[in-house]
Structure formats: structure tokens, C-alpha cells
Design an enzyme around this catalytic site. Structure first.
Site, PDB file in Angstrom:
ATOM      1  N   GLY A 156       0.846  -1.192   0.000  1.00 21.40           N
ATOM      2  CA  GLY A 156       0.000   0.000   0.000  1.00 21.40           C
ATOM      3  C   GLY A 156       0.878   1.237   0.000  1.00 21.40           C
ATOM      4  O   GLY A 156       1.986   1.233  -0.542  1.00 21.40           O
ATOM      5  N   ARG A 239       1.215  -3.557  12.467  1.00 20.77           N
ATOM      6  CA  ARG A 239       0.569  -3.724  13.776  1.00 20.77           C
ATOM      7  C   ARG A 239       1.137  -4.999  14.391  1.00 20.77           C
ATOM      8  O   ARG A 239       1.366  -5.989  13.684  1.00 20.77           O
ATOM      9  CB  ARG A 239      -0.945  -3.855  13.635  1.00 20.77           C
ATOM     10  N   GLU A 268       0.832  -3.543  23.419  1.00 14.76           N
ATOM     11  CA  GLU A 268       1.698  -2.376  23.590  1.00 14.76           C
ATOM     12  C   GLU A 268       1.287  -1.672  24.874  1.00 14.76           C
ATOM     13  O   GLU A 268       0.084  -1.489  25.093  1.00 14.76           O
ATOM     14  CB  GLU A 268       1.561  -1.419  22.408  1.00 14.76           C
ATOM     15  N   HIS A 287       6.699   2.112  19.152  1.00 18.45           N
ATOM     16  CA  HIS A 287       5.671   2.587  18.216  1.00 18.45           C
ATOM     17  C   HIS A 287       5.869   4.081  17.878  1.00 18.45           C
ATOM     18  O   HIS A 287       4.980   4.905  18.131  1.00 18.45           O
ATOM     19  CB  HIS A 287       4.263   2.334  18.769  1.00 18.45           C
TER      20      HIS A 287
HETATM   21  P1  NAP Z   1      -2.674   1.003   2.919  1.00 20.70           P
HETATM   22  O1  NAP Z   1      -2.215   1.949   1.865  1.00 20.70           O
HETATM   23  O2  NAP Z   1      -4.121   0.728   3.068  1.00 20.70           O
HETATM   24  O3  NAP Z   1      -1.876  -0.366   2.716  1.00 20.70           O
HETATM   25  C1  NAP Z   1      -2.247  -1.570   3.279  1.00 20.70           C
HETATM   26  C2  NAP Z   1      -1.900  -2.654   2.282  1.00 20.70           C
HETATM   27  O4  NAP Z   1      -2.120  -3.914   2.907  1.00 20.70           O
HETATM   28  C3  NAP Z   1      -2.762  -2.627   1.010  1.00 20.70           C
HETATM   29  O5  NAP Z   1      -1.914  -2.604  -0.101  1.00 20.70           O
HETATM   30  C4  NAP Z   1      -3.542  -3.924   1.063  1.00 20.70           C
HETATM   31  O6  NAP Z   1      -3.707  -4.534  -0.207  1.00 20.70           O
HETATM   32  C5  NAP Z   1      -2.625  -4.778   1.897  1.00 20.70           C
HETATM   33  N1  NAP Z   1      -3.323  -5.903   2.522  1.00 20.70           N
HETATM   34  C6  NAP Z   1      -4.377  -5.868   3.356  1.00 20.70           C
HETATM   35  N2  NAP Z   1      -4.726  -7.123   3.680  1.00 20.70           N
HETATM   36  C7  NAP Z   1      -3.874  -7.943   3.024  1.00 20.70           C
HETATM   37  C8  NAP Z   1      -3.720  -9.335   2.941  1.00 20.70           C
HETATM   38  N3  NAP Z   1      -4.548 -10.158   3.593  1.00 20.70           N
HETATM   39  N4  NAP Z   1      -2.716  -9.833   2.164  1.00 20.70           N
HETATM   40  C9  NAP Z   1      -1.884  -9.014   1.512  1.00 20.70           C
HETATM   41  N5  NAP Z   1      -1.971  -7.673   1.552  1.00 20.70           N
HETATM   42  C10 NAP Z   1      -2.959  -7.156   2.299  1.00 20.70           C
HETATM   43  O7  NAP Z   1      -2.192   1.506   4.352  1.00 20.70           O
HETATM   44  P2  NAP Z   1      -0.844   2.302   4.742  1.00 20.70           P
HETATM   45  O8  NAP Z   1      -1.129   3.740   4.828  1.00 20.70           O
HETATM   46  O9  NAP Z   1       0.268   1.825   3.884  1.00 20.70           O
HETATM   47  O10 NAP Z   1      -0.668   1.761   6.242  1.00 20.70           O
HETATM   48  C11 NAP Z   1      -0.499   0.373   6.473  1.00 20.70           C
HETATM   49  C12 NAP Z   1      -0.601   0.056   7.950  1.00 20.70           C
HETATM   50  O11 NAP Z   1       0.554   0.540   8.610  1.00 20.70           O
HETATM   51  C13 NAP Z   1      -1.766   0.744   8.688  1.00 20.70           C
HETATM   52  O12 NAP Z   1      -2.970   0.004   8.562  1.00 20.70           O
HETATM   53  C14 NAP Z   1      -1.288   0.816  10.116  1.00 20.70           C
HETATM   54  O13 NAP Z   1      -1.758  -0.299  10.845  1.00 20.70           O
HETATM   55  C15 NAP Z   1       0.238   0.754   9.975  1.00 20.70           C
HETATM   56  N6  NAP Z   1       0.898   2.018  10.399  1.00 20.70           N
HETATM   57  C16 NAP Z   1       1.771   1.990  11.422  1.00 20.70           C
HETATM   58  C17 NAP Z   1       2.425   3.153  11.793  1.00 20.70           C
HETATM   59  C18 NAP Z   1       3.427   3.147  12.902  1.00 20.70           C
HETATM   60  O14 NAP Z   1       3.512   4.150  13.607  1.00 20.70           O
HETATM   61  N7  NAP Z   1       4.196   2.102  13.068  1.00 20.70           N
HETATM   62  C19 NAP Z   1       2.163   4.355  11.129  1.00 20.70           C
HETATM   63  C20 NAP Z   1       1.261   4.350  10.084  1.00 20.70           C
HETATM   64  C21 NAP Z   1       0.622   3.157   9.714  1.00 20.70           C
HETATM   65  P3  NAP Z   1      -4.654  -3.903  -1.367  1.00 20.70           P
HETATM   66  O15 NAP Z   1      -3.976  -2.617  -1.780  1.00 20.70           O
HETATM   67  O16 NAP Z   1      -4.639  -4.900  -2.450  1.00 20.70           O
HETATM   68  O17 NAP Z   1      -5.978  -3.648  -0.718  1.00 20.70           O
END
Ligand code: NAP
Length: 321
Positions: A156, A239, A268, A287
Site C-alpha cells: 500500500g 501492527r 503495547e 511505536h
Molecule cells: P494502505 O495503503 O491501506 O496499505 C495496506 C496494504 O495492505 C494494502 O496494499 C492492502 O492490499 C494490503 N493488505 C491488506 N490485507 C492484506 C492481505 N490479507 N494480504 C496481503 N496484503 C494485504 O495503508 P498504509 O497507509 O500503507 O498503512 C499500512 C498500515 O501501517 C496501517 O494500517 C497501520 O496499521 C500501519 N501504520 C503503522 C504506523 C506506525 O507508527 N508504526 C504508522 C502508520 C501506519 P490492497 O492494496 O490490495 O488492498
């Protein structure tokens, strides 16, 4: 009388200022999040709730708020802490803060990759504990990144940003998984979308970027570690629940894989008795993925904009998807 907004922690002024122009803003002032009782009590009468990933927002909270609740704005891109279906069913808009934290979080992932692949955790401890005795020709050896294979699990926004940095900086080759094909990604990185098994068996660096959902909970467990390369490092900035932590501990302890870098754990904070804390080959951050001044200011503004729109019944600019 102005409408009430409840904000579950002190967030940057950039967002609070916008909210205070229009609402009566009640901000939880403590360092730790409100406990359940405090959350249920303080949300009463609010038209908008600005929540953090540490707040579980379910029907009990929505009931406690009352029927005037119009919007929930999560100060995060992930929204696994909110019962989104229940909120939507009640006509409550749910928003998040995508994009503006993508680079900050991707930088954290890249930092963890380097920390993991080059023994930063044990090296820092060596210096701190006065165990640095000499320059070692064959000690603390890690792995080069140049030309190696990067596996992005969940291509993503953040996954693509990590790929961009590691391809641009280190010439890594990219394989990835996602639910849907990504022709633009294939073109940009000459990347290949593969099965999870293929990704795990081919990658030298595995970086996790899926949201936490029913399919991704414990997606990486004993079976998955067993097919990784012995030199593999795994980095989790998604996560904590995406990884089975007991399986991770076994894989690291018995050197089934080389090292790990975690920005997120389950739960956490990591409990005091978690054995992961004792491992030399596991770097753990509290985090801090999106913790830059710039990203947090932008997140605060977006969350405020979501609540401003929701309170007047307009469609919110950044709904969860
Ligand atoms: P995003 O653009 O929605 O990306 C999530 C990706 O995961 C999408 O490409 C989705 O595929 C893929 N996905 C979901 N379920 C899947 C599965 N079963 N198998 C394979 N791929 C799967 O979200 P983002 O903005 O990149 O953020 C991603 C995550 O990072 C967030 O949900 C959050 O939990 C985490 N995060 C953590 C921090 C931190 O402080 N550590 C900060 C920001 C975010 P599709 O595109 O095909 O739907």
C-alpha cells in the site's frame, strides 16, 4: 452553546486550534490514555470524538456518547481499534489520517532494516555496558543490502514508500503481496507480485505493511518463519498482531532467521516479562513510526478537518476505506 468534542490525548496545537475555533473542546490531559470508565464518562454529549489507536472505540463508547455523536476521527491511518461497521450503521462518520505519515513511517522501517541487518541493538548495548574491548575483524558481522531482495507484505502507501527508499538507496529487488494487482508498482520497481510463501522464501528483507484485519492477524507464524532464509530480517511497522510473537521469539532465539526490527508489538507496551526484550537480534521501538513534528502536525489538522465536516453533516474529507 457550542458543540462538544472529546479529544482523548493532547495532540499538536495545529489541530486543537482548528477545533477550538468552533467547538467546546475537552482534551484528556494525562500522559496515559483514559481508562474505560473515564472514556465512557468524558465522551458523553460529544458530537465528535478524536481518538488514538490505544482507545478501543466500540458500541459501548458510541452509546455512552449519545445519539448526537456525528464523527470519530482517529489520529492514525490504522483503524483496527474502531468498530467501523457499527459506527457507519449509526450514521457516524469515521475518518483517519492517511498519506501524511507515509514517509515518516517508511523512514522508521528503513531504520529498523539497517538496525536489524547490522546488529545495532547488540552493538549499542556493548558500548553502553562497557563490553567494547577492541575492533573486531570477524565480530558483529551483518549483511549487505545492495542488490538483495526486499519482500513487501502489503504493497500500500507505506509499503511502496519503503520500496522506493530501498530500491533508490540500495538497489534492492522487490517482490510483494497485496490483495489486488498493482501494475503501476510492477512498472515503477520492476517488481513482481507473488504469493506470501514465495515472498518469504525469496526475500532477504521482509517488511510488513498490511493493515491488521481478520486475514492478516498472525499472518506470520511458525510455518512462515520456517520457510524464510536463515539470513532473513523481518521488520514490522504495521501492527503487532500481524506477527505471532511466540513464533517470532522461537525463530530469533534458534536463529531460524537472522534478526527482527519491531516498531509495533502485541500488546503495547511490551510487557516487562516478554522474552523478546532479552534478544540481541531483536530491535524494538516504542511505536514511533509516525513520530515526526511534521507528520503529527498534519495528522492533527486532518483529524480536526474530519470532525469539523462530520459535525455539520458534510462528507468528511478523509474517511476510512
Ligand atoms: P494502505 O495503503 O491501506 O496499505 C495496506 C496494504 O495492505 C494494502 O496494499 C492492502 O492490499 C494490503 N493488505 C491488506 N490485507 C492484506 C492481505 N490479507 N494480504 C496481503 N496484503 C494485504 O495503508 P498504509 O497507509 O500503507 O498503512 C499500512 C498500515 O501501517 C496501517 O494500517 C497501520 O496499521 C500501519 N501504520 C503503522 C504506523 C506506525 O507508527 N508504526 C504508522 C502508520 C501506519 P490492497 O492494496 O490490495 O488492498
Amino acid at each position: 452553546m457550542r458543540n462538544k468534542i472529546f479529544v482523548t490525548r493532547i495532540i499538536p496545537d495545529a489541530g486543537l486550534k482548528l477545533l477550538r475555533e468552533q467547538f467546546d473542546v475537552d482534551v484528556w490531559q494525562e500522559f496515559l490514555p483514559p481508562n474505560r470508565e473515564a472514556l465512557l464518562s468524558r465522551v458523553q454529549g460529544a458530537v465528535g470524538l478524536l481518538s488514538l489507536l490505544s482507545d478501543r472505540i466500540d458500541t459501548e463508547v458510541m452509546d455512552a456518547a449519545g445519539p448526537q455523536l456525528r464523527g470519530i476521527a482517529n489520529f492514525a491511518v490504522g483503524f483496527n481499534n474502531i468498530d467501523v461497521a457499527a459506527a457507519i450503521a449509526r450514521g457516524i462518520a469515521v475518518g483517519n489520517t492517511p498519506d501524511v505519515l507515509t514517509d515518516a513511517t517508511a523512514d522508521t522501517a528503513v531504520g529498523l532494516v539497517i538496525a536489524a541487518v547490522r546488529h545495532f541493538q547488540s552493538s549499542i548495548l556493548q558500548v553502553r555496558n562497557l563490553q567494547w574491548k577492541t575492533w573486531e575483524p570477524i565480530g558483529q558481522l551483518g549483511h549487505d543490502l545492495n542488490g538483495k531482495t526486499l519482500g513487501i507484505v502489503g504493497m500500500g502507501r507505506i509499503g511502496a514508500a519503503v520500496a522506493r527508499k530501498l530500491v533508490g538507496g540500495w538497489g534492492m529487488k522487490v517482490v510483494y503481496t497485496s490483495r489486488s494487482p498493482k501494475p503501476e508498482i510492477d512498472k515503477e520497481f520492476s517488481a513482481t507480485r507473488v504469493s506470501l510463501e514465495q515472498l518469504l522464501s525469496q526475500s532477504d528483507v521482509i517488511s510488513l505493511h498490511t493493515d491488521l484485519n481478520e486475514q492478516t492477524k498472525h499472518m506470520i507464524s511458525h510455518r512462515e518463519f520456517a520457510i524464510m532464509k536463515p539470513n532473513a530480517v523481518i521488520v514490522n511497522t504495521a501492527r503487532g498482531g500481524v506477527v505471532d510473537q511466540d513464533a517470532l521469539y522461537s525463530a530469533l532465539k534458534s536463529k531460524v532467521i537472522f534478526a527482527a526490527g519491531l516498531d509495533v508489538t502485541d500488546p503495547e507496551p511490551l510487557p516487562a516479562d516478554s522474552p523478546l526484550r532479552e534478544l540481541d537480534n531483536c530491535t524494538i521501538l516504542p511505536h514511533i513510526g509516525s513520530a515526526t513534528f511534521e507528520a503529527r502536525d498534519r495528522m492533527a489538522v486532518m483529524a480536526a478537518q474530519n470532525l469539523i465536516a462530520a459535525s455539520t453533516g458534510k462528507s468528511i474529507p478523509f474517511p476510512v476505506r
